[in-house]
Design an enzyme around this catalytic site. Sequence first.
Site, PDB file in Angstrom:
ATOM      1  N   GLU A  95       0.822  -1.207   0.000  1.00 43.49           N
ATOM      2  CA  GLU A  95       0.000   0.000   0.000  1.00 43.49           C
ATOM      3  C   GLU A  95       0.854   1.255   0.000  1.00 43.49           C
ATOM      4  O   GLU A  95       0.598   2.186  -0.752  1.00 43.49           O
ATOM      5  CB  GLU A  95      -0.942  -0.001   1.207  1.00 43.49           C
ATOM      6  N   GLY A 129      14.901   1.801   1.100  1.00 40.42           N
ATOM      7  CA  GLY A 129      13.798   1.380   0.232  1.00 40.42           C
ATOM      8  C   GLY A 129      14.042  -0.014  -0.325  1.00 40.42           C
ATOM      9  O   GLY A 129      13.146  -0.857  -0.322  1.00 40.42           O
ATOM     10  N   ASN A 177       6.176  10.071 -11.013  1.00 41.12           N
ATOM     11  CA  ASN A 177       7.228   9.836 -10.030  1.00 41.12           C
ATOM     12  C   ASN A 177       8.394   9.064 -10.665  1.00 41.12           C
ATOM     13  O   ASN A 177       8.647   7.897 -10.364  1.00 41.12           O
ATOM     14  CB  ASN A 177       6.654   9.085  -8.822  1.00 41.12           C
ATOM     15  N   TYR A 228      12.309   1.202  -9.106  1.00 44.73           N
ATOM     16  CA  TYR A 228      11.592  -0.075  -9.177  1.00 44.73           C
ATOM     17  C   TYR A 228      12.047  -0.904 -10.376  1.00 44.73           C
ATOM     18  O   TYR A 228      12.242  -2.123 -10.267  1.00 44.73           O
ATOM     19  CB  TYR A 228      10.084   0.155  -9.228  1.00 44.73           C
TER      20      TYR A 228
END
Length: 157
Positions: free
Chosen positions: A83, A97, A124, A131
């Site tokens: 989330e 992260g 972003n 990622y």
Amino acid sequence: MIRTVDISDVPVIHAMIRELADYERAPHEARATEEQLRDALFGEHPAVFGLIAEDDASGQPVGFALWFRNFSTWRGTHGVYLEDLYVRPSARGGGHGKALLTELARICVERGYSRLEWSVLDWNEPSIGFYKSLGAVPMDEWTVFRLTDDALAELGS
């Protein structure tokens, strides 16, 4: 260091959720209270799970991940829906992260979950690049839909 959240983390997680909402240009949408967060994480039927990233030197929380289980009807297994993932600006670039995502991936592998999924705002670019560097792929053919507020109430009544 990455660890599982405990009840004393609720105020700092709540504060970081507000920081994340500011970063995502939507502070007015972050309406959750500490009490709601505490109940979701530690109530009679917890619906959300969390991880805290701590600074190695000070031990202070510098990031968090909140997640819940989902289910893939196609794969027949649970997965994790991330989330929120947030690392405070002062701690970015320190590996927190990646460490949070690594721990979530470890949980998936350990439990036989077949997916780890999340959403990212299309503007972003720093997060999207991060990622992708981990091997994550965008699901470009899917569009997220959401019902909230009046539309949800109208449909549900």
